[in-house]
Design a protein around this motif. Structure first.
Motif, PDB file in Angstrom:
ATOM      1  N   ALA A 181      35.776  40.175  38.596  1.00  0.00           N
ATOM      2  CA  ALA A 181      35.291  40.953  37.458  1.00  0.00           C
ATOM      3  C   ALA A 181      36.469  41.467  36.625  1.00  0.00           C
ATOM      4  O   ALA A 181      36.406  41.493  35.394  1.00  0.00           O
ATOM      5  CB  ALA A 181      34.431  42.119  37.942  1.00  0.00           C
TER       6      ALA A 181
ATOM      7  N   MET B  30      37.788  38.588  34.617  1.00  0.00           N
ATOM      8  CA  MET B  30      36.863  38.286  33.525  1.00  0.00           C
ATOM      9  C   MET B  30      36.953  39.318  32.417  1.00  0.00           C
ATOM     10  O   MET B  30      36.885  38.990  31.237  1.00  0.00           O
ATOM     11  CB  MET B  30      35.422  38.230  34.054  1.00  0.00           C
ATOM     12  CG  MET B  30      35.049  36.972  34.787  1.00  0.00           C
ATOM     13  SD  MET B  30      35.451  35.474  33.907  1.00  0.00           S
ATOM     14  CE  MET B  30      34.392  35.644  32.475  1.00  0.00           C
ATOM     15  N   SER B  31      37.096  40.580  32.794  1.00  0.00           N
ATOM     16  CA  SER B  31      37.098  41.593  31.743  1.00  0.00           C
ATOM     17  C   SER B  31      38.396  41.531  30.939  1.00  0.00           C
ATOM     18  O   SER B  31      38.414  41.856  29.755  1.00  0.00           O
ATOM     19  CB  SER B  31      36.839  42.987  32.319  1.00  0.00           C
ATOM     20  OG  SER B  31      38.031  43.581  32.717  1.00  0.00           O
TER      21      SER B  31
ATOM     22  N   SER C  23      31.318  39.966  33.116  1.00  0.00           N
ATOM     23  CA  SER C  23      32.184  39.901  34.299  1.00  0.00           C
ATOM     24  C   SER C  23      31.342  39.905  35.561  1.00  0.00           C
ATOM     25  O   SER C  23      31.594  39.158  36.508  1.00  0.00           O
ATOM     26  CB  SER C  23      33.125  41.098  34.347  1.00  0.00           C
ATOM     27  OG  SER C  23      33.720  41.314  33.106  1.00  0.00           O
TER      28      SER C  23
END
Lengths: 331, 357
Positions: free
Chosen positions: B151, B154-155, B175
């Motif tokens: 996550a 992804m962020s 995310s």
């Protein structure tokens, strides 16, 4: 056959991290953009080779990782491998203590819950297990800190050891980086006590998260084994219900736990990032958060890739252990 | 004579077929208590989220009212029931507004991952072949990854870390989605592989139905029965992931929205000086919401598993067991349900899922 799967898994994870991290642009602009004039920035990008085609960089990266080279951090110019070695031991130590807490809390309580199935004790323990999961580790950490360090003042607030203990361990000729072992090697009980006192709260905060999972798992599996024929047979011979749980249903229920430990490693490492930040425990997670703040994506990429590899490897090792313990599991 | 009526099984009423209502009627005793407690907590959370603008005494980014600034780190008082933060925000208001942010993220994340995961699982399971193999290996790899780290990565990709309300909500939601897709994928794929072999799919094909029609009309409708369960487990994980991201400084700017994880991060230094109200309330909010949603998910999980269901009514409900008992894809390890379906030595290969561990 299963052994071969580890290679694509590691490969996919490393590739995924590389592609995702690099899709945001080059790491030097991310870290230093706005701080350096554009021409110097371009120069550094060129020097680091970040202006070449992405595929070339990718294969170079794969080759480097293969030889254990994870690159150099941008913000403080250190080899990522050094960081991994230096701070990895701290994370390892934390994970070990957390697993210890998880075992000591989770397994006996799971047996108790199975024994009192559907009664008040069971309900209370199940709520406890859900609370363990529902409480973010950093909130648990904050509460523990508040109660035991700030209000009761019985345990240290943060860090891995006090300064004096750290100094005594620094001078050791062959220090391991694992503070517990180093502290024993100093031969000074006060140092060991200090190191252990620092580990208590982080270990509990992180361990409870996993303890909840273990509790539920032991409960479910013991209940499952209690319904099997051989337990019925033992019951009809007059074996007491307590002994049934203790002797007959307990051992077979442990096998899935070993499998799940592999899965828990991922959860544990994710939790370690948060726990380390909460307690300023200078491990990989703490450094990861620091480098994230500094937008040093080479370091982030290295740490994340390493953690991914660790998770994949542990899963693999756990598979082997499970197969050794349980003759029915064969791959 | 009138034989056509006799051969037809009575259709179950709509009320009994709704996912949660059915389980509520099926449950007894403690299990029912836990399910109801969970539903109440979840209901309160949703109500708070929807009506936050009306309930909250101040705005989430409000620093002063008509009488002047709130002041920083003020202890709870009549005016500020939960005190104020180091930044001078009202804690109560931020806790209430935080529910709204959390709900946005859950809804977006779960909808996105259901769509993506179900579609991929359906296609992969139905057509098989090399695409199926590749997807399974990739999903297994992603599934093994520590979800918080994924996550975070992804962020970074989506927003570079910081952002405004919708940017932040979407960044967090996407995310989290990436983390969840493999779970939906595995479950739906396993079901698809199983259903594909059923006689009615065969006959649909013989009748000349297109692949798309078979997939969506025949397979999908029969493959979705475990979705409510994963849905609840994922919702609680989404909240924890969002809070984790916020705590590490990868959340939503405080002026753009209230986010519990961010507030806890700011409370980190308060705790050392004995200021408890900035940490306690946002943390409690997370715990209660996750607890509520998990209780619902947990109860659904137990009610779907005959070994765990409350014992008194088993005989009566046994007619329904066949439909609800299997939790295919069993390894719902995402949630606290853990590997509850995994008995020793059992592997899920027979359901057509690659056993990961």
């Amino acid at each position: 056959m299963r052994a071969l799967l580890i290679i694509p898994t590691v490969f996919i994870l490393v590739t995924l991290v590389f592609v995702l991290m690099r899709s945001t642009g080059d790491p030097i602009t991310a870290a230093l953009g706005g701080q350096l004039p554009p021409d110097q920035l371009a120069e550094r990008i060129h020097a680091a080779g970040f202006d070449r085609p992405i595929l070339v960089q990718y294969f170079e990266y794969l080759g480097q990782i293969f030889t254990g080279n994870f690159g150099t951090t941008i913000t403080d110019n250190r080899p990522v491998t050094d960081i991994l070695v230096k701070y990895g031991s701290a994370t390892l130590e934390l994970a070990f203590y957390a697993l210890l807490v998880a075992f000591v809390v989770g397994i006996p309580l799971g047996l108790v819950a199975a024994y009192f199935r559907d009664k008040g004790q069971d309900a209370a323990l199940r709520i406890f297990a859900i609370l363990c999961y529902a409480t973010p580790v950093f909130f648990a950490g904050l509460l523990l800190k508040l109660i035991f360090s700030v209000w009761l003042k019985v345990l240290p607030v943060a860090g891995r050891a006090s300064t004096s203990a750290q100094l005594q361990m620094e001078v050791l000729p062959n220090k391991t980086g694992l503070y517990t072992i180093d502290a024993i090697m100093t031969g000074n009980p006060a140092v060991l006590g200090d190191v252990l006192a620092h580990a208590v709260l982080p270990a509990i905060a992180l361990g409870l998260l996993t303890a909840g999972v273990f509790l539920r798992l032991v409960r479910t599996n013991v209940i499952g084994t209690l319904a099997t024929d051989y337990v019925d047979a033992a019951r009809s011979r007059g074996v007491s219900e307590y002994r049934l749980v203790q002797k007959h249903a307990y051992r077979p229920a442990l096998i899935p736990i070993i499998t799940v430990i592999g899965l828990q490693i991922a959860l544990l490492l994710g939790g370690a990032v948060l726990t380390e930040t909460t307690f300023e425990w200078k491990g990989l997670g703490f450094m990861l958060a620091e480098y994230l703040q500094a937008r040093d994506f080479v370091a982030v990429q290295g740490i994340v890739a390493l953690l991914a590899v660790i998770v994949a490897l542990t899963n693999f090792i756990v598979d082997i252990i499970a197969a050794l313990i349980d003759p029915r599991v064969r791959y | 004579m009138s034989t056509d009526i006799v051969t037809r099984a009575p259709k179950r009423r709509l009320r009994d077929r709704l996912p949660v209502v059915h389980q509520l009627r099926q449950s007894v005793g403690l299990q029912r208590g836990m399910l109801i407690a969970g539903l109440v907590l979840t209901g309160l959370f949703i109500l708070t989220a929807v009506f936050a603008p009306l309930i909250a005494p101040f705005g989430f980014a409000q620093l002063r009212d008509a009488e002047g600034p709130f002041g920083s780190q003020q202890a709870p008082s009549a005016e500020h029931l939960f005190g104020t933060t180091v930044g001078g925000y009202d804690v109560l208001s931020r806790v209430l507004w935080g529910a709204q942010t959390a709900l946005f993220v859950i809804v977006i994340a779960v909808i996105l991952s259901i769509f993506a995961g179900v579609l991929l699982g359906l296609v992969s399971g139905y057509f098989g072949g090399w695409l199926d193999r590749v997807l399974v290996v990739v999903c297994d790899a992603i599934y093994a990854f520590p979800s918080l780290l994924l996550a975070i990565v992804m962020s970074i990709v989506i927003s570079g870390g910081q952002s405004n309300l919708w940017g932040g909500v979407f960044a967090a939601a996407i995310s989290i989605t990436v983390v969840f897709i493999p779970q939906y994928f595995r479950v739906i794929r396993a079901e698809t592989v199983r259903i594909k072999a059923e006689a009615y799919v065969e006959s649909a094909k013989v009748l000349g139905a297109s692949s798309g029609r078979v997939m969506f009309r025949h397979v999908l409708r029969n493959a979705t029965r475990t979705l409510p369960l994963i849905f609840t487990l994922n919702s609680s994980e989404a909240i924890l992931t969002l809070a984790g991201l916020g705590f590490l400084g990868f959340g939503i700017e405080p002026t753009a929205a209230a986010e519990w994880g961010y507030d806890l991060n700011k409370a980190l230094s308060d705790v050392s000086s004995g200021i408890w109200w900035t940490a306690l309330y946002p943390g409690l909010a997370i715990v209660l919401v996750v607890l509520g949603i998990t209780l619902v998910g947990e109860s659904l999980n137990d009610l779907a598993d005959p070994r765990l269901r409350g014992r008194r009514r088993v005989a009566q409900a046994s007619g329904v067991v066949a439909e609800t008992s299997v939790v295919p894809g069993g390894t719902l390890s995402a949630g606290p349900g853990g590997l509850s379906g995994l008995e020793d030595g059992e592997s899920f290969d027979e359901h057509g899922i690659g056993v990961r561990s």
